[in-house]
Design a protein around this motif. Structure first.
Motif, PDB file in Angstrom:
ATOM      1  N   ILE A 151     -15.083   3.614   4.095  1.00  0.00           N
ATOM      2  CA  ILE A 151     -15.210   4.413   5.312  1.00  0.00           C
ATOM      3  C   ILE A 151     -16.494   5.236   5.288  1.00  0.00           C
ATOM      4  CG2 ILE A 151     -12.695   4.570   5.455  1.00  0.00           C
ATOM      5  CD1 ILE A 151     -13.046   7.595   4.750  1.00  0.00           C
ATOM      6  N   TRP A 152     -16.855   5.679   6.486  1.00  0.00           N
ATOM      7  CA  TRP A 152     -17.982   6.600   6.642  1.00  0.00           C
ATOM      8  C   TRP A 152     -17.376   7.961   6.986  1.00  0.00           C
ATOM      9  CZ3 TRP A 152     -20.700   3.255  10.942  1.00  0.00           C
ATOM     10  CH2 TRP A 152     -20.886   1.955  10.454  1.00  0.00           C
ATOM     11  N   PRO A 153     -17.147   8.827   6.027  1.00  0.00           N
ATOM     12  CA  PRO A 153     -16.457  10.104   6.294  1.00  0.00           C
ATOM     13  C   PRO A 153     -17.360  11.084   7.029  1.00  0.00           C
ATOM     14  CG  PRO A 153     -17.218  10.045   4.037  1.00  0.00           C
ATOM     15  CD  PRO A 153     -17.556   8.701   4.629  1.00  0.00           C
ATOM     16  N   PHE A 154     -16.773  11.843   7.952  1.00  0.00           N
ATOM     17  CA  PHE A 154     -17.581  12.816   8.693  1.00  0.00           C
ATOM     18  C   PHE A 154     -16.882  14.143   8.920  1.00  0.00           C
ATOM     19  CE2 PHE A 154     -15.388  10.175  11.798  1.00  0.00           C
ATOM     20  CZ  PHE A 154     -14.835  11.108  12.669  1.00  0.00           C
ATOM     21  N   ALA A 155     -15.586  14.245   8.622  1.00  0.00           N
ATOM     22  CA  ALA A 155     -14.899  15.528   8.835  1.00  0.00           C
ATOM     23  C   ALA A 155     -13.613  15.569   8.023  1.00  0.00           C
ATOM     24  CB  ALA A 155     -14.589  15.744  10.317  1.00  0.00           C
ATOM     25  N   LEU A 156     -13.167  16.787   7.725  1.00  0.00           N
ATOM     26  CA  LEU A 156     -11.915  17.016   7.023  1.00  0.00           C
ATOM     27  C   LEU A 156     -11.148  18.067   7.813  1.00  0.00           C
ATOM     28  CD1 LEU A 156     -10.467  16.104   4.405  1.00  0.00           C
ATOM     29  CD2 LEU A 156     -11.488  18.074   3.259  1.00  0.00           C
ATOM     30  N   ALA A 157      -9.966  17.696   8.305  1.00  0.00           N
ATOM     31  CA  ALA A 157      -9.172  18.602   9.143  1.00  0.00           C
ATOM     32  C   ALA A 157      -8.039  19.196   8.320  1.00  0.00           C
ATOM     33  CB  ALA A 157      -8.615  17.848  10.351  1.00  0.00           C
ATOM     34  N   PHE A 158      -7.835  20.507   8.468  1.00  0.00           N
ATOM     35  CA  PHE A 158      -6.803  21.224   7.717  1.00  0.00           C
ATOM     36  C   PHE A 158      -5.645  21.565   8.650  1.00  0.00           C
ATOM     37  CE2 PHE A 158     -10.531  21.580   5.220  1.00  0.00           C
ATOM     38  CZ  PHE A 158     -10.123  21.765   3.896  1.00  0.00           C
ATOM     39  N   PHE A 159      -4.470  21.046   8.335  1.00  0.00           N
ATOM     40  CA  PHE A 159      -3.260  21.367   9.066  1.00  0.00           C
ATOM     41  C   PHE A 159      -2.304  22.090   8.114  1.00  0.00           C
ATOM     42  CE2 PHE A 159      -5.124  17.799  11.273  1.00  0.00           C
ATOM     43  CZ  PHE A 159      -4.992  18.155  12.604  1.00  0.00           C
ATOM     44  N   GLU A 160      -1.270  22.682   8.694  1.00  0.00           N
ATOM     45  CA  GLU A 160      -0.363  23.476   7.866  1.00  0.00           C
ATOM     46  C   GLU A 160       0.289  22.642   6.773  1.00  0.00           C
ATOM     47  OE1 GLU A 160       3.022  26.892   8.590  1.00  0.00           O
ATOM     48  OE2 GLU A 160       2.951  25.177   9.952  1.00  0.00           O
ATOM     49  N   GLY A 161       0.654  21.392   7.087  1.00  0.00           N
ATOM     50  CA  GLY A 161       1.350  20.579   6.098  1.00  0.00           C
ATOM     51  C   GLY A 161       0.533  19.458   5.498  1.00  0.00           C
ATOM     52  N   ALA A 162      -0.723  19.313   5.912  1.00  0.00           N
ATOM     53  CA  ALA A 162      -1.510  18.181   5.411  1.00  0.00           C
ATOM     54  C   ALA A 162      -2.994  18.405   5.658  1.00  0.00           C
ATOM     55  CB  ALA A 162      -1.068  16.887   6.090  1.00  0.00           C
ATOM     56  N   ARG A 163      -3.799  17.678   4.889  1.00  0.00           N
ATOM     57  CA  ARG A 163      -5.228  17.581   5.147  1.00  0.00           C
ATOM     58  C   ARG A 163      -5.518  16.165   5.612  1.00  0.00           C
ATOM     59  NH1 ARG A 163      -5.986  21.396   0.624  1.00  0.00           N
ATOM     60  NH2 ARG A 163      -5.473  19.736  -0.819  1.00  0.00           N
ATOM     61  N   ILE A 164      -6.393  16.036   6.614  1.00  0.00           N
ATOM     62  CA  ILE A 164      -6.693  14.736   7.189  1.00  0.00           C
ATOM     63  C   ILE A 164      -8.186  14.461   7.066  1.00  0.00           C
ATOM     64  CG2 ILE A 164      -6.541  13.265   9.233  1.00  0.00           C
ATOM     65  CD1 ILE A 164      -3.830  14.133   8.231  1.00  0.00           C
ATOM     66  N   LEU A 165      -8.529  13.318   6.454  1.00  0.00           N
ATOM     67  CA  LEU A 165      -9.919  12.881   6.352  1.00  0.00           C
ATOM     68  C   LEU A 165     -10.228  11.983   7.548  1.00  0.00           C
ATOM     69  CD1 LEU A 165     -12.567  12.620   4.676  1.00  0.00           C
ATOM     70  CD2 LEU A 165     -11.520  10.626   3.576  1.00  0.00           C
ATOM     71  N   LEU A 166     -11.295  12.306   8.259  1.00  0.00           N
ATOM     72  CA  LEU A 166     -11.712  11.522   9.415  1.00  0.00           C
ATOM     73  C   LEU A 166     -12.896  10.654   9.030  1.00  0.00           C
ATOM     74  CD1 LEU A 166     -10.133  13.992  10.600  1.00  0.00           C
ATOM     75  CD2 LEU A 166     -11.583  13.810  12.614  1.00  0.00           C
ATOM     76  N   GLY A 167     -12.855   9.366   9.398  1.00  0.00           N
ATOM     77  CA  GLY A 167     -13.953   8.479   9.055  1.00  0.00           C
ATOM     78  C   GLY A 167     -13.946   7.218   9.898  1.00  0.00           C
ATOM     79  N   TRP A 168     -15.086   6.557   9.899  1.00  0.00           N
ATOM     80  CA  TRP A 168     -15.194   5.234  10.527  1.00  0.00           C
ATOM     81  C   TRP A 168     -14.815   4.209   9.469  1.00  0.00           C
ATOM     82  CZ3 TRP A 168     -16.151   3.125  15.262  1.00  0.00           C
ATOM     83  CH2 TRP A 168     -16.443   1.759  15.292  1.00  0.00           C
ATOM     84  N   CYS A 169     -13.795   3.401   9.773  1.00  0.00           N
ATOM     85  CA  CYS A 169     -13.280   2.427   8.810  1.00  0.00           C
ATOM     86  C   CYS A 169     -13.956   1.080   9.032  1.00  0.00           C
ATOM     87  CB  CYS A 169     -11.762   2.300   8.975  1.00  0.00           C
ATOM     88  SG  CYS A 169     -11.019   1.071   7.883  1.00  0.00           S
ATOM     89  N   GLU A 170     -14.626   0.551   8.006  1.00  0.00           N
ATOM     90  CA  GLU A 170     -15.306  -0.731   8.128  1.00  0.00           C
ATOM     91  C   GLU A 170     -14.308  -1.876   8.318  1.00  0.00           C
ATOM     92  OE1 GLU A 170     -17.965  -1.301   4.857  1.00  0.00           O
ATOM     93  OE2 GLU A 170     -19.430   0.170   5.619  1.00  0.00           O
TER      94      GLU A 170
END
Length: 231
Positions: free
Chosen positions: A167-186
């Motif tokens: 993936i091409w990662p570009f952001a990391l989102a923080f939620f109360e119960g989880a962290r989410i990695l955002l990316g473009w998936c090849e």
């Protein structure tokens, strides 16, 4: 409004614009006269701010200026304290330590009366949902985002299916119960979201992402129908 608060507002307003802004527009936004605006521009320049321009042409602030000694409004100090406490309680140890260190650095250069306001902040962060532990170090994900490098992930989705992704990662989102990695998936040829607690392993690759982080974030927002906050 005190003069110091007005200067902070003017500085913040100039930072929002990359192109010159007319004195009339600045004065109207701030609710002051043109004469007062010109005095405030001169005050910022005397403090070392690279405010370029002149009456009838417009003004622009060159990047890199920081106010010496730091001055904040009470609400801004409360926001800093609350945000740092949230990060300290929700993020990984490296970010927790960074948040507490940043707050200490800010407190160290504040005038005494503002330092007292910061210490006395009564806004608290309550306990949240229990978050599953990550198998990988989130610091690696942040490093890949900052350096705009590809990541190879061993990932398991909610149904238990395992896959290997680049993936091409570009952001990391923080939620109360989880962290989410955002990316473009090849593999999918599209944007994908990855819960960090479901990443079994992550490898930082030497290859850079074909598109810059800012561009990926802009495209992702468009795909999600999200309007960026321009304040």
């Amino acid at each position: 409004m005190s003069r110091s608060e007005r200067l902070l507002d003017l500085l913040a307003l100039l930072r929002r614009h990359r192109q010159p802004v007319s004195g009339h527009a600045l004065a109207e936004t701030l609710g002051v006269s043109l004469r007062t605006l010109y005095r405030d521009i001169a005050s910022l320049q005397a403090l070392g701010a690279e405010v370029e321009g002149e009456a009838g042409v417009g003004y622009v602030l060159r990047p890199g200026f920081h106010l010496p000694p730091l001055m904040f409004r009470p609400e801004e100090l409360e926001a800093l304290a609350l945000g740092s406490r949230w990060v300290a309680g929700q993020a990984d140890p490296a970010l927790r330590d960074a948040a507490l260190s940043a707050l200490s650095r800010i407190a160290a250069v504040l005038p005494p009366e503002l330092r007292a306001e910061l210490d006395a902040s009564s806004l608290m962060v309550g306990p949240g949902k229990t978050r599953l532990a990550d198998s990988i170090d989130p610091a690696l994900l942040r490093l890949a985002i900052r350096r705009e490098r590809k990541l190879r992930l061993a990932y398991q989705d909610a149904a238990g299916s395992a896959s290997d992704r680049v993936i091409w990662p570009f952001a990391l989102a923080f939620f109360e119960g989880a962290r989410i990695l955002l990316g473009w998936c090849e593999m999918r040829g599209d944007f994908r979201h990855f819960r960090t607690d479901r990443i079994a392993s992550a490898e930082l690759l030497d290859e850079r992402s074909p598109r810059r982080r800012a561009q990926l974030l802009k495209e992702w927002r468009l795909s999600q129908g999200i309007v960026a906050d321009r304040r």
